[in-house]
Design a protein around this motif. Sequence first.
Motif, PDB file in Angstrom:
ATOM      1  N   GLY A 195     135.066  54.316 -55.355  1.00  0.00           N
ATOM      2  CA  GLY A 195     133.791  54.739 -54.795  1.00  0.00           C
ATOM      3  C   GLY A 195     132.665  54.726 -55.824  1.00  0.00           C
ATOM      4  N   GLN A 196     131.449  54.848 -55.332  1.00  0.00           N
ATOM      5  CA  GLN A 196     130.272  54.858 -56.206  1.00  0.00           C
ATOM      6  C   GLN A 196     129.119  55.549 -55.508  1.00  0.00           C
ATOM      7  OE1 GLN A 196     128.941  51.271 -58.428  1.00  0.00           O
ATOM      8  NE2 GLN A 196     127.051  51.439 -57.244  1.00  0.00           N
ATOM      9  N   HIS A 197     128.387  56.356 -56.254  1.00  0.00           N
ATOM     10  CA  HIS A 197     127.133  56.932 -55.776  1.00  0.00           C
ATOM     11  C   HIS A 197     125.993  56.082 -56.347  1.00  0.00           C
ATOM     12  CE1 HIS A 197     129.195  60.391 -54.170  1.00  0.00           C
ATOM     13  NE2 HIS A 197     129.715  60.690 -55.358  1.00  0.00           N
ATOM     14  N   ASP A 198     125.258  55.399 -55.475  1.00  0.00           N
ATOM     15  CA  ASP A 198     124.153  54.567 -55.942  1.00  0.00           C
ATOM     16  C   ASP A 198     123.026  55.449 -56.472  1.00  0.00           C
ATOM     17  OD1 ASP A 198     125.466  52.262 -55.306  1.00  0.00           O
ATOM     18  OD2 ASP A 198     124.515  52.033 -53.347  1.00  0.00           O
ATOM     19  N   PRO A 199     122.375  55.018 -57.552  1.00  0.00           N
ATOM     20  CA  PRO A 199     121.266  55.819 -58.101  1.00  0.00           C
ATOM     21  C   PRO A 199     120.040  55.739 -57.201  1.00  0.00           C
ATOM     22  CG  PRO A 199     121.454  53.754 -59.275  1.00  0.00           C
ATOM     23  CD  PRO A 199     122.623  53.804 -58.344  1.00  0.00           C
TER      24      PRO A 199
END
Length: 214
Positions: A195-199
Motif C-alpha cells: 500500500g501507499q499514501h499519496d502525498p
Amino acid sequence: MTSPESGDESAAGDWGTVLTELIQLRADRANLTARIRELDDRVEDIAGALDAIEDAAAAPPSTSVPDDDTEPDDTAAASTAAPEPAVEPDAGLDMRELVPWVRDHIAQLLERRLPQNQGALRWCRSWWLHPEAIARFDALRRSWTEAISAGEGNALVTYYDYLDRQLAVLMDEHGPFSACQGGQHGTERFVTKLGQHDPPPEYFFALDDQLDHL
C-alpha cells in the motif's frame, strides 16, 4: 485460458485479481518500452548532431571549386538515404511464453526440500495465481535471455545469483508463497499489498520550490 481444477475454490476466486494485475503489468511494460524507445531516439538524434558539429569544426576549409560534372559523393548520398526501419519494441508480458519457461528453467530444474507444514521455505506450483511472482519471473526470464545472448563466461553466473535472490523473496515466510504449503496453492492469504499514501499536491510544490533555489 483454462480454469483451475475443480476442488481448488481459492484458485478460482483469485482469477479476477490475477487477470487485473496481468492487464496492468502488460500496460505498464508497454508504456515503459515506448518511453525508453522515444528517449533512445532523442539521444541518437542529439549524438548525431554533435558528431556533425565536431566533424565540421575539425575539417580544414575547402578552397577548391567543385566541378559541375563531378558525380555526387557517396557519403553525402548515404546521409540523405532513408533511415533504417526501427526495431519493434518488446510486446510485453506473454504468459504463454512465461509459463513454460518457468516450468523448464525453475520448476523442473531447481531442487529444494519443501516443508509440509509450517516450515519457512515455501513454493507454489500454481505460481501464476500470484501477481508478484508473475512480475518477478518475467524479470528473471528477460535476465536469462540477455545472459544467453551475451555469450559471456560470467553472464549465466550473474543470472543465477539474481535467481537465488528473487526466489528468496518469493519463498520467504513473509513472501507471496507464505500460505502455500508443500507446493500447493494456499487456501488462506497471509500477505497483503504494502500500500501507499499519496502525498498532497503541496508536497510536489514544495519540492519544485526547493529545486528552483538550487
